[in-house]
Design a protein around this motif. Structure first.
Motif, PDB file in Angstrom:
ATOM      1  N   MET A 160      43.449  63.118  52.993  1.00 49.60           N
ATOM      2  CA  MET A 160      43.342  62.608  51.510  1.00 49.60           C
ATOM      3  C   MET A 160      42.002  62.056  51.208  1.00 49.60           C
ATOM      4  O   MET A 160      41.134  61.552  51.833  1.00 49.60           O
ATOM      5  N   VAL A 161      41.677  62.558  50.024  1.00 46.23           N
ATOM      6  CA  VAL A 161      40.257  62.125  49.358  1.00 46.23           C
ATOM      7  C   VAL A 161      40.722  61.561  48.153  1.00 46.23           C
ATOM      8  O   VAL A 161      41.256  61.881  47.220  1.00 46.23           O
ATOM      9  N   MET A 217      41.532  69.441  51.695  1.00 46.04           N
ATOM     10  CA  MET A 217      41.221  68.260  50.895  1.00 46.04           C
ATOM     11  C   MET A 217      42.351  68.135  49.750  1.00 46.04           C
ATOM     12  O   MET A 217      42.528  69.366  49.074  1.00 46.04           O
ATOM     13  N   VAL A 218      42.776  67.223  49.721  1.00 51.25           N
ATOM     14  CA  VAL A 218      44.046  66.745  48.839  1.00 51.25           C
ATOM     15  C   VAL A 218      43.923  65.467  48.240  1.00 51.25           C
ATOM     16  O   VAL A 218      43.338  64.755  48.747  1.00 51.25           O
ATOM     17  N   THR A 219      44.706  65.360  47.076  1.00 49.56           N
ATOM     18  CA  THR A 219      44.327  64.039  46.222  1.00 49.56           C
ATOM     19  C   THR A 219      45.778  63.161  46.385  1.00 49.56           C
ATOM     20  O   THR A 219      45.777  62.333  45.745  1.00 49.56           O
ATOM     21  N   GLY A 220      46.781  63.977  46.835  1.00 51.97           N
ATOM     22  CA  GLY A 220      48.144  63.321  46.763  1.00 51.97           C
ATOM     23  C   GLY A 220      49.108  63.940  47.670  1.00 51.97           C
ATOM     24  O   GLY A 220      48.855  65.111  48.321  1.00 51.97           O
ATOM     25  N   ASP A 221      50.028  63.308  47.886  1.00 48.02           N
ATOM     26  CA  ASP A 221      51.377  64.015  48.813  1.00 48.02           C
ATOM     27  C   ASP A 221      51.690  65.385  48.200  1.00 48.02           C
ATOM     28  O   ASP A 221      52.292  66.293  49.105  1.00 48.02           O
ATOM     29  N   GLU A 222      51.895  65.385  46.911  1.00 51.25           N
ATOM     30  CA  GLU A 222      52.471  66.584  46.471  1.00 51.25           C
ATOM     31  C   GLU A 222      51.366  67.807  46.750  1.00 51.25           C
ATOM     32  O   GLU A 222      51.794  68.854  47.157  1.00 51.25           O
ATOM     33  N   ARG A 223      50.123  67.699  46.546  1.00 54.50           N
ATOM     34  CA  ARG A 223      49.212  68.459  46.866  1.00 54.50           C
ATOM     35  C   ARG A 223      48.878  68.748  48.270  1.00 54.50           C
ATOM     36  O   ARG A 223      48.940  70.070  48.728  1.00 54.50           O
TER      37      ARG A 223
END
Length: 172
Positions: free
Chosen positions: A108-109, A90-96
């Motif tokens: 993407m969450v 689970m990630v919140t953006g492209d960098e993560r």
């Protein structure tokens, strides 16, 4: 089997180590319907939410469904089992997403919510076979009907070679 909820709070589920089990009707997945046609099947889904030792929130999932796909030889429907096991970070953006360990695929969450249907639909699309054929003895179309000539027979030569004009010009 009970239907899965459409949206969940994945961070909360992972913190509690929750497990969701349920089904999703394929008729409610528009990209699946577009790819394989209308199906009267329900996909069985198991999702385990957890946190690994590096504090990465993840979803370990499994899904399976039996569908009818057209044979590429005779175009008659045939049963095909679609199964997938996946591990999503689970990630919140492209960098993560770029920083995820290699064993995870990113999901993407947004706004603390995760819409499960597109995620399940993505996993199902990845399991679709490239081609589907009946076994030769079960297919309405024989191998002989598919061949375009005798094996080892050379292709007929073209009488009018388009380069013959160039050859005649070169020889002058």
């Amino acid at each position: 089997m009970t239907p899965l909820p459409r949206t969940v709070e994945p961070w909360r589920l992972a913190a509690a180590g929750e497990r969701l089990e349920g089904c999703v009707l394929l008729s409610g997945l528009p990209r699946i319907v577009e790819a394989i046609g209308q199906q009267d099947a329900a996909c069985r889904v198991v999702l385990n939410f957890d946190i690994d030792q590096q504090r990465q929130h993840y979803i370990e999932g499994r899904l399976d469904v039996d569908v009818q796909l057209p044979c590429q030889r005779c175009l008659q429907p045939m049963p095909v089992s679609l199964e997938s096991e996946f591990l999503l970070g689970m990630v919140t953006g492209d960098e993560r997403a770029a920083a995820l360990p290699g064993r995870y695929e990113p999901v993407m969450v947004d706004d603390e919510q995760l819409d499960l249907l597109p995620m399940i639909e993505d996993e199902l699309l990845l399991t679709l076979p490239q081609v589907v054929y009946h076994d030769e003895e079960d297919c309405a179309v024989s191998r002989a009907a598919l061949s375009s000539g005798e094996e080892g027979e050379p292709a007929p030569a073209r009488a009018d070679n388009p380069f013959s004009v160039l050859r005649s010009l070169k020889n002058h």
